[in-house]
Design a protein around this motif. Sequence first.
Motif, PDB file in Angstrom:
ATOM      1  N   UNK A 166      24.835 -50.594 -38.714  1.00 29.57           N
ATOM      2  CA  UNK A 166      23.704 -49.863 -38.135  1.00 29.57           C
ATOM      3  C   UNK A 166      24.194 -49.075 -36.927  1.00 29.57           C
ATOM      4  N   UNK A 167      23.687 -47.861 -36.745  1.00 26.95           N
ATOM      5  CA  UNK A 167      24.168 -46.978 -35.678  1.00 26.95           C
ATOM      6  C   UNK A 167      23.457 -47.186 -34.344  1.00 26.95           C
ATOM      7  N   UNK A 168      22.141 -47.421 -34.371  1.00 27.17           N
ATOM      8  CA  UNK A 168      21.367 -47.585 -33.137  1.00 27.17           C
ATOM      9  C   UNK A 168      20.444 -48.792 -33.275  1.00 27.17           C
ATOM     10  N   UNK A 169      20.055 -49.353 -32.108  1.00 32.53           N
ATOM     11  CA  UNK A 169      19.131 -50.490 -32.117  1.00 32.53           C
ATOM     12  C   UNK A 169      18.208 -50.381 -30.909  1.00 32.53           C
ATOM     13  N   UNK A 170      16.971 -50.903 -31.068  1.00 33.94           N
ATOM     14  CA  UNK A 170      16.035 -50.965 -29.958  1.00 33.94           C
ATOM     15  C   UNK A 170      15.148 -52.184 -30.151  1.00 33.94           C
ATOM     16  N   UNK A 171      14.603 -52.661 -29.058  1.00 38.63           N
ATOM     17  CA  UNK A 171      13.743 -53.839 -29.109  1.00 38.63           C
ATOM     18  C   UNK A 171      13.692 -54.504 -27.747  1.00 38.63           C
ATOM     19  N   UNK A 172      12.871 -55.518 -27.624  1.00 33.86           N
ATOM     20  CA  UNK A 172      12.691 -56.167 -26.332  1.00 33.86           C
ATOM     21  C   UNK A 172      13.970 -56.810 -25.823  1.00 33.86           C
ATOM     22  N   UNK A 173      14.845 -57.241 -26.722  1.00 33.99           N
ATOM     23  CA  UNK A 173      16.108 -57.837 -26.263  1.00 33.99           C
ATOM     24  C   UNK A 173      16.974 -56.797 -25.557  1.00 33.99           C
ATOM     25  N   UNK A 174      16.884 -55.563 -26.007  1.00 39.86           N
ATOM     26  CA  UNK A 174      17.692 -54.492 -25.402  1.00 39.86           C
ATOM     27  C   UNK A 174      17.001 -53.977 -24.146  1.00 39.86           C
ATOM     28  N   UNK A 175      15.755 -53.573 -24.262  1.00 42.92           N
ATOM     29  CA  UNK A 175      14.977 -53.114 -23.102  1.00 42.92           C
ATOM     30  C   UNK A 175      13.534 -52.930 -23.529  1.00 42.92           C
ATOM     31  N   UNK A 176      12.601 -53.258 -22.638  1.00 45.61           N
ATOM     32  CA  UNK A 176      11.186 -53.065 -22.920  1.00 45.61           C
ATOM     33  C   UNK A 176      10.765 -51.653 -22.508  1.00 45.61           C
ATOM     34  N   UNK A 177       9.694 -51.140 -23.086  1.00 45.07           N
ATOM     35  CA  UNK A 177       9.193 -49.832 -22.650  1.00 45.07           C
ATOM     36  C   UNK A 177       8.846 -49.851 -21.175  1.00 45.07           C
ATOM     37  N   UNK A 178       9.122 -48.747 -20.512  1.00 47.89           N
ATOM     38  CA  UNK A 178       8.867 -48.660 -19.073  1.00 47.89           C
ATOM     39  C   UNK A 178       8.329 -47.276 -18.754  1.00 47.89           C
ATOM     40  N   UNK A 179       7.522 -47.176 -17.654  1.00 47.75           N
ATOM     41  CA  UNK A 179       6.996 -45.860 -17.273  1.00 47.75           C
ATOM     42  C   UNK A 179       8.113 -44.894 -16.895  1.00 47.75           C
ATOM     43  N   UNK A 180       7.832 -43.617 -17.011  1.00 48.94           N
ATOM     44  CA  UNK A 180       8.767 -42.587 -16.565  1.00 48.94           C
ATOM     45  C   UNK A 180       8.813 -42.609 -15.030  1.00 48.94           C
ATOM     46  N   UNK A 181       9.825 -42.085 -14.351  1.00 47.11           N
ATOM     47  CA  UNK A 181      10.845 -41.175 -14.882  1.00 47.11           C
ATOM     48  C   UNK A 181      11.829 -41.868 -15.825  1.00 47.11           C
ATOM     49  N   UNK A 182      12.459 -41.030 -16.612  1.00 49.38           N
ATOM     50  CA  UNK A 182      13.393 -41.499 -17.622  1.00 49.38           C
ATOM     51  C   UNK A 182      14.602 -42.129 -16.952  1.00 49.38           C
ATOM     52  N   UNK A 183      14.838 -43.385 -17.245  1.00 49.20           N
ATOM     53  CA  UNK A 183      15.977 -44.100 -16.651  1.00 49.20           C
ATOM     54  C   UNK A 183      16.807 -44.723 -17.751  1.00 49.20           C
ATOM     55  N   UNK A 184      18.082 -44.911 -17.461  1.00 53.91           N
ATOM     56  CA  UNK A 184      18.970 -45.648 -18.360  1.00 53.91           C
ATOM     57  C   UNK A 184      19.564 -46.799 -17.557  1.00 53.91           C
ATOM     58  N   UNK A 185      18.794 -47.875 -17.379  1.00 50.07           N
ATOM     59  CA  UNK A 185      19.272 -48.977 -16.528  1.00 50.07           C
ATOM     60  C   UNK A 185      20.466 -49.690 -17.148  1.00 50.07           C
ATOM     61  N   UNK A 186      21.256 -50.291 -16.297  1.00 50.05           N
ATOM     62  CA  UNK A 186      22.377 -51.101 -16.784  1.00 50.05           C
ATOM     63  C   UNK A 186      21.826 -52.294 -17.551  1.00 50.05           C
ATOM     64  N   UNK A 187      22.469 -52.632 -18.638  1.00 53.46           N
ATOM     65  CA  UNK A 187      22.023 -53.746 -19.478  1.00 53.46           C
ATOM     66  C   UNK A 187      23.163 -54.752 -19.582  1.00 53.46           C
ATOM     67  N   UNK A 188      23.370 -55.557 -18.535  1.00 56.08           N
ATOM     68  CA  UNK A 188      24.557 -56.439 -18.510  1.00 56.08           C
ATOM     69  C   UNK A 188      24.573 -57.451 -19.640  1.00 56.08           C
ATOM     70  N   UNK A 189      23.417 -57.846 -20.137  1.00 57.26           N
ATOM     71  CA  UNK A 189      23.387 -58.834 -21.218  1.00 57.26           C
ATOM     72  C   UNK A 189      23.898 -58.272 -22.535  1.00 57.26           C
ATOM     73  N   UNK A 190      24.107 -56.941 -22.593  1.00 56.92           N
ATOM     74  CA  UNK A 190      24.583 -56.324 -23.827  1.00 56.92           C
ATOM     75  C   UNK A 190      26.066 -55.997 -23.782  1.00 56.92           C
ATOM     76  N   UNK A 191      26.722 -56.266 -22.650  1.00 55.71           N
ATOM     77  CA  UNK A 191      28.120 -55.858 -22.510  1.00 55.71           C
ATOM     78  C   UNK A 191      29.009 -56.489 -23.557  1.00 55.71           C
ATOM     79  N   UNK A 192      28.697 -57.702 -23.981  1.00 52.70           N
ATOM     80  CA  UNK A 192      29.511 -58.375 -25.003  1.00 52.70           C
ATOM     81  C   UNK A 192      28.741 -58.584 -26.296  1.00 52.70           C
ATOM     82  N   UNK A 193      27.611 -57.943 -26.439  1.00 51.41           N
ATOM     83  CA  UNK A 193      26.773 -58.129 -27.634  1.00 51.41           C
ATOM     84  C   UNK A 193      27.393 -57.423 -28.814  1.00 51.41           C
TER      85      UNK A 193
END
Length: 806
Positions: A779-806
């Motif tokens: 699979x090329x892309x993934x989304x869901x609560x484990x990756x990140x929950x929806x959040x209000x704008x402005x558009x941000x790309x927060x660091x996701x440390x729990x995914x560094x070794x996923x």
Amino acid sequence: MDQLAKLPIGVYETDRAGRFVYVNEQWSELTGVDPEAALSADWASVVHPEDRDRVVAEWTRNQEEGRPFSLEYRYLRADGSAVWVWCRAVQLTDDRGEVTGYLGTCSDTVVSPTVDRALEEAESRFANAFEEAPIGMALVGLDGSFLRVNRALPEIVGYDSQTLLGLTFQDITHPDDLEADLELVRQVVAGDLRSYRMEKRYVRADGEHRWVLLSVSLVRDDSGEPLYFVSQIEDITERRRSEDALREAEDRFRSAFDDAPIGMAIRSVEGCFLRVNPALCEITGYSREELEAMTYRSITHPDDLSRDERGYNEVMAGHTAHYRAEKRYIHADGHVIPVDLSATVVRNAEGEPLHVLTQVQDITERKRFEGQLQYLADHDSLTGLFNRRRFEEELTRELHAGERYHTTLAVLAIDLDDFKYINDSLGHSIGDELITRVGQALRTRLRRTDVLARLGGDEFAVVLPRTSEQAALTTAEQLLAAVGAVDLVGLGGRKVAASIGVSMFGPDSRLTAEELLVEADIAMYDAKEAGRGRTVLYDPEEDREERMLSRMTWADRIREALANDAFVLHAQPVLSLRGDPTPRSELLLRMLGENGDVIPPASFLFIAERFELVQEIDRWVVSRAVAILAAEQAAGRDVVLCVNLSAKSVTDPVLPEHIEHELRSRGADGRGLCFEVTETAAVVNIDRARQFAEHVGELGCEFALDDFGAGFASFYYLKHLAFDLLKIDGEFVKDLTTSRTNQLVVKSVVDIARGLGKRTIAEFVEDAETLGLLRGMGVDFAQGFYIAKPAPLPLLQPALPHLERA
């Protein structure tokens, strides 16, 4: 001829068959045969009977060895007396070197100089024939040296005549052929063979190998001692190449035929198997010998024979190039084997059929897999009930039956109460188990003829054929009781309830399946607004005057939100599993309430669809998304924003123009937009969906099919849509780690997308194990609560440390 008539020796000439065409007076005196009488006879008529066999044998040997005939024997004169003569003869040839006859002399005295000149003339004609022969000719010494060669031989071997006369045949013979050649030479010299012929290779002066057909005879003297060889050399290189190419092609065909992983057969025009390969034997269970004693009819399922006959007749008549069909064979042990058969007719130069080449592939596994896919296409993967697509088909069928037979039917829309709270607070696993239990409970309270389906989420629907209004309401109450009786440990004692809307269809109704389902859906929401846990019957009159008022209120709120810009967008990051550096987010619509509370789309979008407001909402979302994209690009940040569109917007001819206008007016690059449309929405109007996909593609935008897999029957439409991504339906992702069926579906979608050069997105990713499985499946892309929950704008790309070794 006057000169020959005056010679002191007998002179004669014959045609190719040996019949005299000329004799001189001296020959007549020797034989006692009148010249005119001789012209009706042949050479054997004047040979003594006791000498004929010897003469014939010598003549034959000399012809084979290519030298003139010379022998002493007896003539039998006309008066019965015998006379010994010494006879010589040479071939007569025309300008093309072809034999036209023979010139001979005979004498019982010493040959005079005049005779020598006649013989020299005959030998000269022989020399001309030698020199001008169209094939290579040579006189070869006993040691292998070339003594004399004609014009053709140097052209074959690539050496000029002078060089060739300084070589031996051993010098130009291919090393691999020399030993066999020398052995035949030894046998001829030893007298074991009179002559020999062989195919061999010469090595030309330029190193090229030339194949020749070599004919060799040995010339001996009167005492039988070997003198020299006469060789005739015909260049057969092109013939050998053709033969080798044909042999190689035959070998390749034989290998491909015998080693093919699919069944192959050559059968006669009448249908008999002439040749079969091991794969066909394995498919049918018969041995090669058994099959080659049978016809295709004897192993074809009886129900498929007539279609087979028609197909073969069409091919035989030349109406079609080949015949292909799915059919059934009867295995040797009696079971049925589904196969994919392709047949082609092989014809001769005149176009007449010679035989039929067939290819047979066992599609048992494919049929089994198709059956699984068909099941998935018709059924909900969680509950095993019919899905929305199949439910609508069944409802349409029942409506047609009701119109035809003037019967009444009911449609029930069932929705669980407070399911979102249960799902969010207790977890999706509890929610899925509850949905499954409810489906089972509903099934137990319905007739076999009733149709039950899960439409999605916590929505169920039922068709009750041939029922009355009262019976439908009674059944609805029984279904409410069945739902209330569902007991699940994980619920912690919480009671389960549902709301049911009932819509009736009578003989005089003119409603479509969609309209009837909408009525039941409206009645179901009325039941929720009336306190939940109850049944409401749809009343068209009351609905128009009273109950639609609440819908109108919501419609007004939507219109007001559009007018006052009271919609907002939240963003949910989409993680690349293949190292794509461009950040990607899905934009999600929300509406602001009067007190500033955020209203989820589930609360108002169905109303927007009912009142034709969803297209305007989608245009608002597009405008806002392009504005965000333009700001990001102006700041030097590349992003991709995913925008969801409704089915009505996809078929709206105004929307593509709106998108193009917004991009142009804001100076945004369309490559930063991805439009997501559910596959069911795309299938509603495939032509409009294709036009939309093509238009946005021309603008540089991506096009994605959302919730893909929920309706596998839509695979057919993939080739009609210019899509870029497939977004795998979350139902197949939520329990991916425990469901083999879901793993099979996800892997199939990935393989299909990859085979088409497209990418995939998986939604509803809720744990690391699921993310790891998706990554392993490609699979090329993934989304869901484990990756990140929806959040209000402005558009941000927060660091996701729990995914560094996923």
